[in-house]
Design an enzyme around this catalytic site. Structure first.
Site, short mmCIF file in Angstrom:
data_model
loop_
_atom_site.label_atom_id
_atom_site.label_comp_id
_atom_site.label_asym_id
_atom_site.label_seq_id
_atom_site.Cartn_x
_atom_site.Cartn_y
_atom_site.Cartn_z
N TYR A 76 14.99 30.99 5.44
CA TYR A 76 13.78 31.46 6.36
C TYR A 76 14.23 31.64 7.77
O TYR A 76 14.46 30.73 8.11
CB TYR A 76 13.46 30.92 5.47
CG TYR A 76 11.93 30.44 3.67
CD1 TYR A 76 12.58 31.53 3.19
CD2 TYR A 76 12.57 29.19 3.67
CE1 TYR A 76 11.29 31.55 2.08
CE2 TYR A 76 12.09 29.68 2.67
CZ TYR A 76 12.43 30.39 1.76
OH TYR A 76 11.77 30.29 -0.08
N LYS A 91 0.37 -1.53 -0.06
CA LYS A 91 0.12 0.01 -0.17
C LYS A 91 0.73 1.10 -0.04
O LYS A 91 2.34 1.92 0.53
CB LYS A 91 -0.99 0.14 1.66
CG LYS A 91 -0.32 -0.33 2.57
CD LYS A 91 -0.94 -0.42 3.41
CE LYS A 91 -0.08 -0.20 5.34
NZ LYS A 91 -1.28 -1.20 5.82
C1 LIG Z 1 -0.30 -1.73 6.97
C2 LIG Z 1 -1.11 -3.15 7.54
C3 LIG Z 1 -0.44 -4.48 7.47
C4 LIG Z 1 1.20 -4.53 7.35
O1 LIG Z 1 2.07 -4.05 8.29
P1 LIG Z 1 3.35 -3.98 8.79
O2 LIG Z 1 3.43 -3.25 10.12
O3 LIG Z 1 3.59 -2.27 8.31
O4 LIG Z 1 3.35 -5.08 9.34
C5 LIG Z 1 -0.97 -5.74 7.58
N1 LIG Z 1 -2.29 -5.64 7.85
C6 LIG Z 1 -3.19 -4.59 7.29
C7 LIG Z 1 -4.62 -5.06 7.39
C8 LIG Z 1 -2.53 -3.15 7.48
O5 LIG Z 1 -3.38 -1.92 7.04
#
Ligand SMILES: *Cc1c(COP(=O)(O)O)cnc(C)c1O
Length: 395
Positions: A287, A57
């Protein structure tokens, strides 16, 4: 490594000879060999009956979803996880054939139609959502059965139906036309904590839900619960599949898990020195003049800023690597550029490579170092690099 090759070709150029190297003022290097190593390590760590889902993702946590997905699948992952329908479509358009689970919520007819069309697999978190899916698939005359994944809330208090209603929820979905249950899953809230008590309670609730479902005579092909931290913590949490994000990218979810398996960071962030000048004692920098030179110094401008993913809150707190040395960043980080005190590298050259995240010689700066300074987590640091910089694959 590409960076070294570029660095040496740079070094062989006379200064002022050409400005061609400015075409890349900054870039992200993705080490696909490290990615493959991490996935193989993770796969070896699992029992052969446990599948590995690479969570890609947010454009693979800023690493580039299609390339990461391809490499992960070649290295032992068999599933992919995304947050949204467009992220799933992006993978399909990139030629990815593996099963893709959408971890986030999808509800609208347009989303459901896209899921069916692109052979994505949704998370169903409530009876209402299940009914919308079934009705919409009926309306579009889907004509076959969509695999769906039942989400139970065992303590994260995010998506999902309360574990105590698991039986009735699963039964309802099981009886709906146009859908079939491909898995039942839940998500852990505290798997990265050294104190396992809340995770243990979530595990117990998940087991209780499974028992409820079994007692109704419903067979579930796959159960899954673990993220990276839970995967590295306890094999009892692995079930039929683990959903691993962070560890695929070579970072540890918590310091106490660093001895579990060998992981290598995949992402490095590089930029170039774009300008050099000497400033007198008392000169203000950037800045707001938050930094005033205490003595004469050699200032280098680096072609990367907060719009590229370097958090502005690191202003005056971070260091960069130049020729294997740590060099302090000075003044406010601006949108596209930042300044460093390069006095310790008196013959520094324009065009020279600066490492913001990664290794040079003996020195190393990781997303964990930034996260610690910012009181955040490495996940957020990595995702910051998904927008602007070109990505370069390194093998
Ligand atoms: C993002 C996510 C993961 C992966 O999590 P990590 O801590 O990066 O391994 C797994 N399950 C769900 C439902 C997630 O949203």
């Amino acid at each position: 490594m590409l960076s070294r090759k570029l660095a040496s070709s740079m070094a062989s150029q006379e200064q002022g000879d050409t400005y061609a190297w400015f075409s890349q003022r900054a870039w992200v290097e993705i080490d696909l060999e490290a990615l493959s190593h991490n996935v193989r390590q993770l796969k070896q760590f699992l029992s052969p009956r446990t599948q590995l889902m690479a969570v890609v993702k947010a454009d693979a946590y800023g690493h580039g979803a299609v390339t990461v997905a391809q490499t992960a699948l070649q290295s032992g992952a068999s599933w992919l996880g995304v947050a949204t329908v467009p992220e799933g479509i992006q993978l399909r358009e990139g030629g990815i054939k593996a099963p893709i689970l959408i971890l986030g919520a999808a509800h609208t007819p347009e989303q459901i139609q896209a899921i069916a069309q692109w052979q994505l697999q949704p998370t169903i978190g409530s009876p209402k959502q299940a009914l919308i899916f079934s009705n919409t698939l009926e309306n579009i005359q889907f004509g076959s059965s969509l695999p769906v994944h039942i989400k139970l809330d065992t303590g994260m208090s995010r998506l999902g139906t309360n574990w105590q209603q698991a039986g009735e929820f699963v039964q309802l979905v099981d009886r709906l036309p146009n859908l079939h249950i491909a898995s039942v899953y839940s998500h852990l809230a505290t798997a990265d904590s050294p104190d396992p008590s809340i995770m243990t309670e979530q595990h117990r609730r998940f087991e209780e839900a499974i028992a409820q479902i079994k007692s109704l005579g419903i067979k579930i092909p796959s159960l899954h619960l673990a993220n990276s931290a839970a995967t590295l913590t306890n094999p009892q949490l692995h079930y039929d599949m683990v959903r691993v994000g962070l560890a695929v990218y070579g970072l540890y979810p918590a310091p106490h898990l660093q001895n579990s398996i060998d992981l290598k960071p995949v992402l490095q962030v590089q930029a170039r020195v774009t300008h050099i000048k000497t400033i007198a004692a008392g000169t203000g920098v950037s800045y707001g003049h938050q930094f005033i030179a205490p003595q004469e110094m050699r200032l280098a401008v680096v072609g990367i800023g907060y719009a590229d993913g370097v958090p502005r809150n690191l202003s005056n707190k971070m260091q960069v690597l130049i020729r294997g040395q740590r060099v302090p960043q000075i003044g406010a980080i601006t949108m596209d550029q930042l300044m460093v005190d390069a006095s310790s590298v008196p013959d520094i050259q324009e065009g020279e490579i600066v490492t913001l995240l990664g290794e040079q010689g003996q020195e190393k700066i990781s997303a964990d170092d930034w996260a610690e300074k910012l009181n955040t987590i490495s996940w957020e640091i990595l995702c910051g690099f998904k927008h602007r910089l070109p990505r370069v694959g390194v093998m």
